[in-house]
Design an enzyme around this catalytic site. Structure first.
Site, PDB file in Angstrom:
ATOM      1  N   LYS A   1     119.961 122.362  57.475  1.00 28.86           N
ATOM      2  CA  LYS A   1     120.601 123.549  56.903  1.00 28.86           C
ATOM      3  C   LYS A   1     120.586 124.661  57.921  1.00 28.86           C
ATOM      4  O   LYS A   1     119.579 124.877  58.610  1.00 28.86           O
ATOM      5  CB  LYS A   1     119.779 123.962  55.658  1.00 28.86           C
ATOM      6  CG  LYS A   1     120.319 125.154  54.903  1.00 28.86           C
ATOM      7  CD  LYS A   1     121.332 124.744  53.865  1.00 28.86           C
ATOM      8  CE  LYS A   1     122.085 125.914  53.286  1.00 28.86           C
ATOM      9  NZ  LYS A   1     123.204 126.364  54.155  1.00 28.86           N
TER      10      LYS A   1
ATOM     11  N   LYS B   1     111.887 127.876  59.116  1.00 31.29           N
ATOM     12  CA  LYS B   1     112.155 128.801  58.006  1.00 31.29           C
ATOM     13  C   LYS B   1     112.164 128.063  56.671  1.00 31.29           C
ATOM     14  O   LYS B   1     111.587 128.523  55.698  1.00 31.29           O
ATOM     15  CB  LYS B   1     113.536 129.422  58.274  1.00 31.29           C
ATOM     16  CG  LYS B   1     113.715 130.818  57.772  1.00 31.29           C
ATOM     17  CD  LYS B   1     115.118 131.313  58.074  1.00 31.29           C
ATOM     18  CE  LYS B   1     115.331 131.662  59.533  1.00 31.29           C
ATOM     19  NZ  LYS B   1     116.658 132.302  59.767  1.00 31.29           N
TER      20      LYS B   1
ATOM     21  N   LYS C   1     121.932 124.477  63.235  1.00 28.24           N
ATOM     22  CA  LYS C   1     122.690 125.694  63.538  1.00 28.24           C
ATOM     23  C   LYS C   1     123.963 125.315  64.264  1.00 28.24           C
ATOM     24  O   LYS C   1     124.011 124.295  64.954  1.00 28.24           O
ATOM     25  CB  LYS C   1     121.863 126.622  64.444  1.00 28.24           C
ATOM     26  CG  LYS C   1     122.313 128.051  64.407  1.00 28.24           C
ATOM     27  CD  LYS C   1     121.847 128.680  63.115  1.00 28.24           C
ATOM     28  CE  LYS C   1     121.957 130.157  63.080  1.00 28.24           C
ATOM     29  NZ  LYS C   1     121.040 130.724  62.071  1.00 28.24           N
TER      30      LYS C   1
ATOM     31  N   ASP D   1     126.486 133.180  59.506  1.00 23.65           N
ATOM     32  CA  ASP D   1     125.509 133.733  60.441  1.00 23.65           C
ATOM     33  C   ASP D   1     126.217 134.912  61.126  1.00 23.65           C
ATOM     34  O   ASP D   1     127.139 135.496  60.539  1.00 23.65           O
ATOM     35  CB  ASP D   1     125.057 132.643  61.442  1.00 23.65           C
ATOM     36  CG  ASP D   1     123.778 133.010  62.165  1.00 23.65           C
ATOM     37  OD1 ASP D   1     122.705 132.888  61.573  1.00 23.65           O
ATOM     38  OD2 ASP D   1     123.843 133.448  63.332  1.00 23.65           O
TER      39      ASP D   1
ATOM     40  N   THR E   1     119.647 137.959  52.580  1.00 23.78           N
ATOM     41  CA  THR E   1     118.767 138.066  53.747  1.00 23.78           C
ATOM     42  C   THR E   1     118.117 139.447  53.761  1.00 23.78           C
ATOM     43  O   THR E   1     116.898 139.576  53.933  1.00 23.78           O
ATOM     44  CB  THR E   1     119.542 137.799  55.053  1.00 23.78           C
ATOM     45  OG1 THR E   1     120.269 136.575  54.900  1.00 23.78           O
ATOM     46  CG2 THR E   1     118.607 137.672  56.237  1.00 23.78           C
TER      47      THR E   1
ATOM     48  N   ASN F   1     125.593 142.719  57.972  1.00 19.23           N
ATOM     49  CA  ASN F   1     125.221 142.259  56.633  1.00 19.23           C
ATOM     50  C   ASN F   1     123.749 142.533  56.305  1.00 19.23           C
ATOM     51  O   ASN F   1     123.419 143.108  55.273  1.00 19.23           O
ATOM     52  CB  ASN F   1     125.556 140.754  56.536  1.00 19.23           C
ATOM     53  CG  ASN F   1     125.010 140.130  55.262  1.00 19.23           C
ATOM     54  OD1 ASN F   1     123.807 139.892  55.144  1.00 19.23           O
ATOM     55  ND2 ASN F   1     125.877 139.896  54.307  1.00 19.23           N
TER      56      ASN F   1
ATOM     57  N   SER G   1     120.833 130.429  49.705  1.00 23.12           N
ATOM     58  CA  SER G   1     121.729 129.312  50.036  1.00 23.12           C
ATOM     59  C   SER G   1     121.270 128.050  49.306  1.00 23.12           C
ATOM     60  O   SER G   1     122.084 127.265  48.810  1.00 23.12           O
ATOM     61  CB  SER G   1     121.714 129.027  51.540  1.00 23.12           C
ATOM     62  OG  SER G   1     122.628 129.854  52.213  1.00 23.12           O
TER      63      SER G   1
HETATM   64  N1  GLU Z   1     122.240 132.122  59.032  1.00 21.73           N
HETATM   65  C1  GLU Z   1     121.184 132.417  58.097  1.00 21.73           C
HETATM   66  C2  GLU Z   1     119.833 132.280  58.773  1.00 21.73           C
HETATM   67  O1  GLU Z   1     119.712 132.352  59.970  1.00 21.73           O
HETATM   68  C3  GLU Z   1     121.315 131.640  56.804  1.00 21.73           C
HETATM   69  C4  GLU Z   1     121.274 130.148  56.908  1.00 21.73           C
HETATM   70  C5  GLU Z   1     121.624 129.435  55.607  1.00 21.73           C
HETATM   71  O2  GLU Z   1     121.827 130.095  54.598  1.00 21.73           O
HETATM   72  O3  GLU Z   1     121.676 128.205  55.654  1.00 21.73           O
HETATM   73  O4  GLU Z   1     118.831 132.174  58.122  1.00 21.73           O
END
Ligand code: GLU
Length: 445
Positions: free
Chosen positions: A81, A105, A117, A157, A201, A232, A369
């Site tokens: 993810k 994370k 990513k 992102d 976030t 954001n 998410s």
């Molecule tokens: N891009 C966000 C992060 O760095 C969210 C990633 C997601 O929701 O999968 O945490």
């Protein structure tokens, strides 16, 4: 023959190899995690890397070929993810580091996901919306066999948003000839997005501040906050803190920042940013706005301000050996991914700065998410209150788990967060057997 002409070529924004820099944290965490070293060995190598070229027909009829990546770091705890970023400085080492952080994370928060990513080398502000849609659909076309709701689930992102996620979900669904909302999160609400995902976030960062508020017995009115980045995440956290009485004395975007000792009215700044695309020091009553006294500062100066709480919410490598000695804030919350380099982190710890690391602080986005993915898979949608309450429970619980570890082991919060993550990932790896298990030779009941 296809005309190959790239725009927005990659510019290395740093001499630090982000991936090599960040995986050192694993060796440090291993000392406290009490898991098999094989887990660390596995996590030092991304599971799979895909590099693609995306030919896009531009509005003037010309063809540009963009370069993109998708990195899946580790899927032991579940499908991978992580977001997709559009930025001229995207490079493979950065995407590998970001994928690794996603693995950590998701483990810190206990979500049943691994990490991934993606990124495309592009300056999205230079494209028309139609070009952006073609690029987004083209990227999904190239990575469609690499992703899926049980394989790898992208999300927004840096410089990607709900609209782009909607195009991507639609493109994937066309390829599969069925609607597959769970392939991507952060979608618009009418296309299966979750309530609360857009500000999740920032809200997660805010919940970390609320936990610190209890621990440090803060009076919000007395806490002076600087927020670097007004996208954001920065906008959401500034809005929530301001509503609680925190004094937001400085904010910045990519063009620079503003500072006022009196603190800014954040709804007015949001209005100016969203209406005029510019960050202006204004105060608005309804739609009538007037300028307020403020100093113009650079992003660099913002980081060095004498404030109580600093929130870097822009890009990685903002605080490094270059400027770490000038950083005055006693508390820093990493709302962006990787804003503080590992060596700078150590120096901050030694001088007594409390730093809440990215893999904990900004995990609210991927947590909601996860809620979106669950809702897509069950077809049952939750009210906003439920999302907020579930997010607060997870952020509060994991914040305290990491904080306790930091206190118990007398380590900084970054190593504590990696230890917490590594314990969960390590347990998953160990439960499939390590050398210790296999060297027993025979099955024992
Ligand atoms: N891009 C966000 C992060 O760095 C969210 C990633 C997601 O929701 O999968 O945490």
């Amino acid at each position: 023959m296809r005309l190959v002409k790239k725009i927005s070529p990659a510019i290395e924004n740093t001499s630090i190899d982000l991936f090599e820099d960040t995986i050192q944290n694993l060796d440090l965490a291993l000392k406290y995690a009490n898991i098999d070293p094989e887990a660390v060995e596995i996590l030092k190598h991304p599971k799979a890397i895909l590099q693609v070229s995306i030919p896009v027909r531009m509005d003037d009829g010309s063809l540009h070929v963009f370069e993109g990546y998708r990195v899946q770091h580790n899927d032991t705890r579940g499908p991978t993810k992580g977001g997709i970023r559009y930025h001229p400085n995207v490079n493979l080492s950065e995407i590998k580091a970001l994928a690794f952080w996603m693995t950590c994370k998701c483990a810190v928060t206990g979500l049943p996901f691994g990490g991934a990513k993606g990124g495309v080398i592009v300056s999205p502000k230079d494209l028309s919306l139609l070009e952006l849609e073609r690029l987004s659909r083209g990227f999904i076309h190239e990575i469609a066999d690499f992703i899926g709701p049980e394989i790898d689930i992208p999300a927004p992102d840096v410089y990607t948003n709900a609209m782009i996620m909607g195009w991507m979900m639609d493109e994937y669904s066309k390829i599969r000839r069925q609607r597959v909302p769970a392939v991507i999160t952060g979608k618009p609400i009418p296309l299966g997005g979750s309530l609360g995902r857009d500000e999740a976030t920032g809200r997660g960062v805010y919940y970390c501040v609320k936990e610190l508020e209890k621990i440090r017995k803060w009076n919000p009115q007395k806490i002076r906050v600087a927020v670097q980045g007004f996208g954001n995440v920065g906008q959401a956290v500034a809005k929530l803190l301001h509503a609680d009485g925190y004094k937001i004395v400085a904010v910045s975007d990519s063009k620079g920042g503003i500072y006022s000792d009196k603190g800014f009215d954040i709804p007015s700044l949001l209005y100016s940013k969203n209406e005029t695309r510019q960050l202006k020091a204004i105060y608005c009553k309804g739609t009538v706005c007037e300028m307020v006294d403020a100093d113009f500062i650079s992003n660099e100066q913002l980081l060095e301000l004498d404030v109580d709480l600093l929130i870097p919410a822009a890009l990685e490598n903002q605080i490094t050996l270059r400027n770490v000695n000038q950083i005055q804030a006693p508390v820093i919350i990493e709302a962006a991914n990787g804003p503080i380099s590992s060596d700078a982190f150590e120096i901050l710890y030694k001088k007594g700065t409390l730093t809440v690391p990215d893999i904990l602080a900004n995990a609210g986005g991927v947590t909601v998410s996860y809620f979106e993915w669950v809702q897509n898979k069950t077809g049952y949608y939750w009210p906003l209150e439920e999302i907020h309450q579930k997010l607060q429970t997870i952020m509060g619980r994991e914040f305290h788990a990491v904080y306790r570890l930091k206190e118990e082991k007398q380590i900084d919060m970054r190593i504590a967060a990696y230890t917490h993550a590594l314990t969960r990932i390590g347990e998953a790896i160990e439960s499939q057997g390590t050398q210790k298990y296999f060297s027993r030779g025979m099955l024992q009941q």
